[in-house]
Each structure stands twice: as C-alpha cells, then as structure tokens.
Design an enzyme around this catalytic site. Structure first.
Site, PDB file in Angstrom:
ATOM      1  N   ASN A   1       1.357  -1.388   0.015  1.00 35.86           N
ATOM      2  CA  ASN A   1      -0.348  -0.100  -0.098  1.00 35.86           C
ATOM      3  C   ASN A   1       0.818   0.744  -0.271  1.00 35.86           C
ATOM      4  OD1 ASN A   1      -2.113   1.592   0.515  1.00 35.86           O
ATOM      5  ND2 ASN A   1      -2.810   0.891   2.200  1.00 35.86           N
TER       6      ASN A   1
ATOM      7  N   HIS B   1     -15.414  -4.456   9.976  1.00 39.99           N
ATOM      8  CA  HIS B   1     -14.343  -3.607  11.172  1.00 39.99           C
ATOM      9  C   HIS B   1     -15.359  -2.610  11.066  1.00 39.99           C
ATOM     10  CE1 HIS B   1     -10.130  -2.619  10.062  1.00 39.99           C
ATOM     11  NE2 HIS B   1      -9.965  -4.206  10.243  1.00 39.99           N
TER      12      HIS B   1
ATOM     13  N   ARG C   1     -13.896  -5.935  15.118  1.00 40.40           N
ATOM     14  CA  ARG C   1     -12.932  -4.582  15.457  1.00 40.40           C
ATOM     15  C   ARG C   1     -13.793  -3.206  15.786  1.00 40.40           C
ATOM     16  NH1 ARG C   1      -8.540  -2.030  12.056  1.00 40.40           N
ATOM     17  NH2 ARG C   1      -9.231  -0.253  11.824  1.00 40.40           N
TER      18      ARG C   1
ATOM     19  N   TYR D   1      -7.058   8.208  12.058  1.00 40.83           N
ATOM     20  CA  TYR D   1      -6.841   6.683  11.439  1.00 40.83           C
ATOM     21  C   TYR D   1      -7.335   6.438  11.715  1.00 40.83           C
ATOM     22  CZ  TYR D   1      -4.306   4.077   8.440  1.00 40.83           C
ATOM     23  OH  TYR D   1      -4.005   2.653   7.162  1.00 40.83           O
TER      24      TYR D   1
ATOM     25  N   ASP E   1      -7.860  -1.897  17.161  1.00 39.14           N
ATOM     26  CA  ASP E   1      -6.654  -1.344  16.504  1.00 39.14           C
ATOM     27  C   ASP E   1      -6.283   0.089  17.038  1.00 39.14           C
ATOM     28  OD1 ASP E   1      -4.233  -1.305  14.828  1.00 39.14           O
ATOM     29  OD2 ASP E   1      -5.121  -1.626  13.052  1.00 39.14           O
TER      30      ASP E   1
ATOM     31  N   HIS F   1      -2.677   1.393  15.825  1.00 44.17           N
ATOM     32  CA  HIS F   1      -2.499   2.266  14.557  1.00 44.17           C
ATOM     33  C   HIS F   1      -0.825   2.797  15.879  1.00 44.17           C
ATOM     34  CE1 HIS F   1      -5.147   0.975  12.166  1.00 44.17           C
ATOM     35  NE2 HIS F   1      -6.304   1.812  12.844  1.00 44.17           N
TER      36      HIS F   1
ATOM     37  N   GLU G   1      -5.033  -3.780  19.033  1.00 44.90           N
ATOM     38  CA  GLU G   1      -3.443  -3.994  18.169  1.00 44.90           C
ATOM     39  C   GLU G   1      -2.140  -2.725  17.889  1.00 44.90           C
ATOM     40  OE1 GLU G   1      -5.665  -4.982  13.922  1.00 44.90           O
ATOM     41  OE2 GLU G   1      -4.048  -4.185  13.216  1.00 44.90           O
TER      42      GLU G   1
ATOM     43  N   GLU H   1       1.715  -6.697  11.472  1.00 46.02           N
ATOM     44  CA  GLU H   1       1.446  -6.438   9.998  1.00 46.02           C
ATOM     45  C   GLU H   1       1.705  -5.152   9.202  1.00 46.02           C
ATOM     46  OE1 GLU H   1      -2.560  -3.607  11.073  1.00 46.02           O
ATOM     47  OE2 GLU H   1      -1.751  -2.309   9.613  1.00 46.02           O
TER      48      GLU H   1
ATOM     49  N   ARG I   1       0.112 -10.549  13.336  1.00 47.84           N
ATOM     50  CA  ARG I   1      -0.196 -10.463  11.938  1.00 47.84           C
ATOM     51  C   ARG I   1      -0.669 -10.844  11.709  1.00 47.84           C
ATOM     52  NH1 ARG I   1      -4.959  -8.643  11.568  1.00 47.84           N
ATOM     53  NH2 ARG I   1      -4.050  -6.654  10.960  1.00 47.84           N
TER      54      ARG I   1
ATOM     55  N   HIS J   1      -3.581  -9.818   9.858  1.00 47.83           N
ATOM     56  CA  HIS J   1      -3.613  -8.370   8.378  1.00 47.83           C
ATOM     57  C   HIS J   1      -4.776  -8.791   7.119  1.00 47.83           C
ATOM     58  CE1 HIS J   1      -2.412  -4.434   6.583  1.00 47.83           C
ATOM     59  NE2 HIS J   1      -3.643  -4.580   6.986  1.00 47.83           N
TER      60      HIS J   1
ATOM     61  N   ASP K   1      -6.204  -3.226   1.474  1.00 48.71           N
ATOM     62  CA  ASP K   1      -5.274  -3.038   0.330  1.00 48.71           C
ATOM     63  C   ASP K   1      -4.479  -4.929   0.094  1.00 48.71           C
ATOM     64  OD1 ASP K   1      -4.361  -2.475   3.339  1.00 48.71           O
ATOM     65  OD2 ASP K   1      -2.446  -3.213   2.603  1.00 48.71           O
TER      66      ASP K   1
ATOM     67  N   GLU L   1      -8.250 -11.302  10.173  1.00 43.61           N
ATOM     68  CA  GLU L   1      -9.474  -9.583   9.267  1.00 43.61           C
ATOM     69  C   GLU L   1      -9.617  -9.976   8.135  1.00 43.61           C
ATOM     70  OE1 GLU L   1      -6.460  -6.514   9.208  1.00 43.61           O
ATOM     71  OE2 GLU L   1      -7.692  -5.215   9.771  1.00 43.61           O
TER      72      GLU L   1
ATOM     73  N   TRP M   1       6.623   8.669  16.871  1.00 39.61           N
ATOM     74  CA  TRP M   1       6.475   6.870  17.024  1.00 39.61           C
ATOM     75  C   TRP M   1       5.677   6.722  15.850  1.00 39.61           C
ATOM     76  CZ3 TRP M   1       7.828   9.663  21.305  1.00 39.61           C
ATOM     77  CH2 TRP M   1       6.213  10.247  22.548  1.00 39.61           C
TER      78      TRP M   1
HETATM   79  O1  EZ4 Z   1      -2.898   0.353   8.024  1.00 35.52           O
HETATM   80  O2  EZ4 Z   1      -3.702  -2.078   5.359  1.00 35.52           O
HETATM   81  O3  EZ4 Z   1      -5.962  -3.800  10.740  1.00 35.52           O
HETATM   82  N1  EZ4 Z   1      -5.658  -2.988   9.609  1.00 35.52           N
HETATM   83  C1  EZ4 Z   1      -4.792  -2.087   9.636  1.00 35.52           C
HETATM   84  C2  EZ4 Z   1      -5.326  -1.269   7.810  1.00 35.52           C
HETATM   85  C3  EZ4 Z   1      -3.374  -0.843   7.782  1.00 35.52           C
HETATM   86  C4  EZ4 Z   1      -3.542  -0.847   6.051  1.00 35.52           C
HETATM   87  C5  EZ4 Z   1      -1.907  -0.426   5.767  1.00 35.52           C
HETATM   88  O4  EZ4 Z   1      -2.279  -0.632   4.504  1.00 35.52           O
HETATM   89  O5  EZ4 Z   1      -4.357  -1.138  10.622  1.00 35.52           O
HETATM   90  O6  EZ4 Z   1      -5.919  -0.394   7.880  1.00 35.52           O
HETATM   91 CO    CO Z   2      -3.757  -2.622  11.285  1.00 33.55          CO
END
Ligand code: EZ4
Ligand code: CO
Length: 402
Positions: free
Chosen positions: A37, A122, A147, A159, A210, A212, A236, A262, A283, A312, A316, A339, A402
């Site tokens: 991605n 999701h 999720r 995000y 998640d 992130h 996650e 992931e 993942r 994962h 994408d 997922e 970070w």
């Molecule tokens: O950020 O697939 O758990 N899933 C994720 C996704 C990822 C994208 C990155 O390419 O965190 O949304």
């Molecule tokens: Co993720």
C-alpha cells in the site's frame, strides 16, 4: 514444469493492486499478490527488473528452493519491498502446485484443521452512538468478531475511521493526508466506547481495537488496563514495534491481549516478541511476509509459544492474498482470527474467486490451487492512481514522533 512467462499486472479497481502471474510450459498459471500500500510501483519495478528475468526457465515445482534463491540472491535481505516481491512468486508457485496436483492448496499444507475461518469485520464511525449501529450490521451479517474504531471528540479526523463503511480505504490522497492526534483525548474516550459496546452487545461478541502504533509503552499499558473489564480479544499495534522492549513494559501491566505484526516482513521481526511471550497474536500475512512458505514458518514458531495467528486482511490485501491466507488459516493448528474487510464489487470482478463468507466464517475455495484469478482485460481498464497513507501531527503541529 518450466516457467515460460511471468507478468506484473498493476490495476486500480477502486484502489491499487499489483499481481504477478506466472505461466508454465505445460500451460498452468499461478497468481500472487504483490501489493504494498502506497509503494505499489516499487514492488512492480522490483519484480519486473530483478525477479522476472531470474524466473524464466526455472522449475516451477521448486517452491522452497526458489524462495531461498530469491531471498539469498538479493543479498540485501528482508525489507517490505523485497519480501512482498518474494511473496508474490511464492504464492503463484503454490497456486501452480495445487493445480498440478488437482488439489486446493490447503490440502498440500496438511488438510483442514477446522471447518471454517473465523473472521472479524471493521465497525468504524465518528462516535460511540453511531458505531453501535455499525456493529449491529456486522452482527446481523453473522460476524462473531468485530473491530471497533471511533473518532475522538476534539479531533477533526482519525486514522481508521472514514465516511465509507464496508469499504473503508485509508490511502486517501496522492500525498499523505495529515491528521491531528491527541493521546489525552483518545485515552479518555476509548474505554467509554467499549463500556457502551459491551452493555449493548453482551459478553460473548468478540471485540478488537487497533491503536495504529500511536502510543508509548506506558500509555498502551494504561489503555490495556482500562479496557480489561470489557475483555477484548486484542488491542493491536499498541506501539510501533521497532523497540521491542516496549512490549515487555505493556505486558507487565495488563492482561488485555496484544496483536502485532501487520508491517512485519520476516520471522526475524517476530522472533523476540514470540519467544519472549510478549504478544498473543501475530498479524503477519501472505503478501507482506514472504508468501505461504515463510508465513507458515512464522506460525509454526508462534505455536511453540502460545501465540496464535491473526493475519492482516484490510482492503489493500487483494483477493489473491485473501484466497492464499484462507488456505493457510484453515490448515494450521494455531489459527486465531482472520481480518476481513470486504472488497468493492469492482475489485471482486477483477479478481474472480471461489472463497465465500457464511455465518461469520470464510471458506477457502475447493478448486485446485488457490481458487482465485485476475481478469487481465478488465484490470487494464483501471489504470494506477497514486495514493498514500496518512500521517499524524500533535495538536501543536509536531510530527508524531513514533
Ligand atoms: O493500516 O491496511 O488492521 N488494519 C489496518 C489497516 C492498515 C492498512 C495499511 O495498508 O491497520 O487499516
Ligand atoms: Co492494523
């Protein structure tokens, strides 16, 4: 069984996908996902310039040997671009081996260990009220695991939360979009969300979240503790995993399970986290961790340390990756959860596939090989569009460190 052709196909039926198609002299074809991605063309060039010339004339039946040859032959080991390219070749060769044997790939991996692959969807929405109805839709569809992501009051965009529901796509602009991030607002809101969700849906629906990579280890420890009453299946990516010592700190403070990996691309990225029992789910998935051959090696290591798979499976990861992942998921002893974000109808049309969803489970195709293909004519109608993943800044404008 010699390889006579290998083509790299770039297409954008709603989002970008890179696919490798390998052809043998006895007329068999195999496909492998090569999508990274936001960096799609780097892998496409790596394959076209450096890998395809080395494939022509090779014996397609030698999967392990080809993996070792590409890994060691690169000299520059590991890294997402290299490992995604190797994954594409490996996946395509497993597809060919299945077709040559007349068996679905999971049979070559030892056969079924379970009747279906439990998946999670999701649910994402701007706030707690609207996310409840998103979760309901998944429960109605039969999902057993969801999720949950929401916006954060006081922040304009977050995000993992978007306007599109079933087909959420984070790579939303040619250059990275900038979000504003506040840990204080986030840590205050997330436990409130899960309190409401548990109240509404009861104790048995599996819930995930998640992070992130947006917290420090101590902040993640606090989040984990505050979520303990809601018995999540996992949090996650609580912190970025470059500094793996950080997971030890989280672990000392909370019994909320942890999933990570992931963005990992090899067994060496997971080794310490797995063998020190600092995580519960790994993942890594087919396309970004060296294909079926290498992923299985990771999951076998994980099995020794009570770590389950949790691959994962965002949009994408193309239907080619999803098809391959399901063959692994159904076969391994330590499968945890998969997922599953649905692809758009345009994507499903470009990648005809035999896997299907029923009752909260995905079922791999029973056709020989992976049971997925790419319609090259249709793919050609969707030209590549540059798209990047976003970045975070703090409220004072500092780039998130970070
Ligand atoms: O950020 O697939 O758990 N899933 C994720 C996704 C990822 C994208 C990155 O390419 O965190 O949304
Ligand atoms: Co993720």
């Amino acid at each position: 069984m010699k390889i006579v052709d290998a083509r790299v196909i770039v297409t954008c039926p709603g989002r970008n996908f890179v696919t490798l198609k390998i052809v043998t002299d006895d007329g068999l074809t195999g496909v492998g996902d090569a999508t990274l991605n936001g960096r799609e063309l780097a892998v496409a060039a790596y394959l076209t310039e450096h890998v395809v010339p080395a494939l022509i004339g090779r014996d397609a039946s030698r999967i392990e040997d080809t993996w070792q040859y590409l890994y060691k032959g690169a000299y520059w080991r590991r890294g997402p671009v290299t490992m995604t390219a190797i994954a594409a070749v490996d996946t395509a060769l497993w597809d060919i081996k299945g077709k040559a044997a007349g068996l679905p790939v999971y049979q070559l991996l030892g056969g079924r260990s379970r009747s279906g692959v439990t998946v999670y969807g999701h649910a994402n929405a701007v706030d707690v009220e609207s996310v409840l109805s998103e979760i309901s839709s998944y429960v109605t569809l039969g999902y057993r695991a969801v999720r949950v992501q929401t916006g954060v009051p006081g922040l304009a965009s977050t995000y993992g939360v978007s306007g599109d529901k079933m087909f959420y796509e984070p790579a939303d602009a040619a250059l990275p979009t900038e979000n504003v991030w506040s840990t204080a607002h986030y840590l205050d809101y997330v436990p409130k969300v899960f309190a409401e969700v548990r109240k509404e849906f009861g104790p048995t629906l599996r819930l995930l979240h998640d992070v992130h990579h947006r917290l420090t280890p101590l902040e993640a420890a606090r989040l984990g503790k505050s979520l303990e009453p809601y018995a999540l299946t996992w949090i996650e990516d609580p912190v970025p995993a470059e500094l793996q010592e950080g997971f030890r700190l989280i672990r000392q403070h909370t019994t909320t399970p942890i999933a990570v990996g992931e963005v990992f691309n090899s067994i060496w990225d997971c080794q310490e986290l797995i063998t020190s029992q600092l995580i519960d789910y790994i993942r890594t998935t087919v396309v970004h961790a060296g294909g079926i051959t290498h992923l299985r090696r990771i999951f076998d290591l994980a099995a020794l340390y009570h770590v389950r798979s949790g691959s994962h499976g965002a949009t994408d990861l193309s239907p080619v990756c999803m098809a391959a992942a399901l063959h692994v998921d159904i076969a391994i002893p330590n499968f945890g959860l998969q997922e599953y974000m649905r692809h758009t109808p345009e994507t499903d049309e470009v990648f005809p596939h035999g896997y299907h969803f029923a009752d909260g489970y995905l079922h791999p195709s029973e056709e020989p090989g992976l049971g997925v293909d790419i319609d090259e004519e249709l793919a050609a109608r969707y030209p590549y569009r540059p798209a990047s993943l976003p970045v975070n800044r703090l409220e004072d404008g500092t780039m998130h460190s970070w």
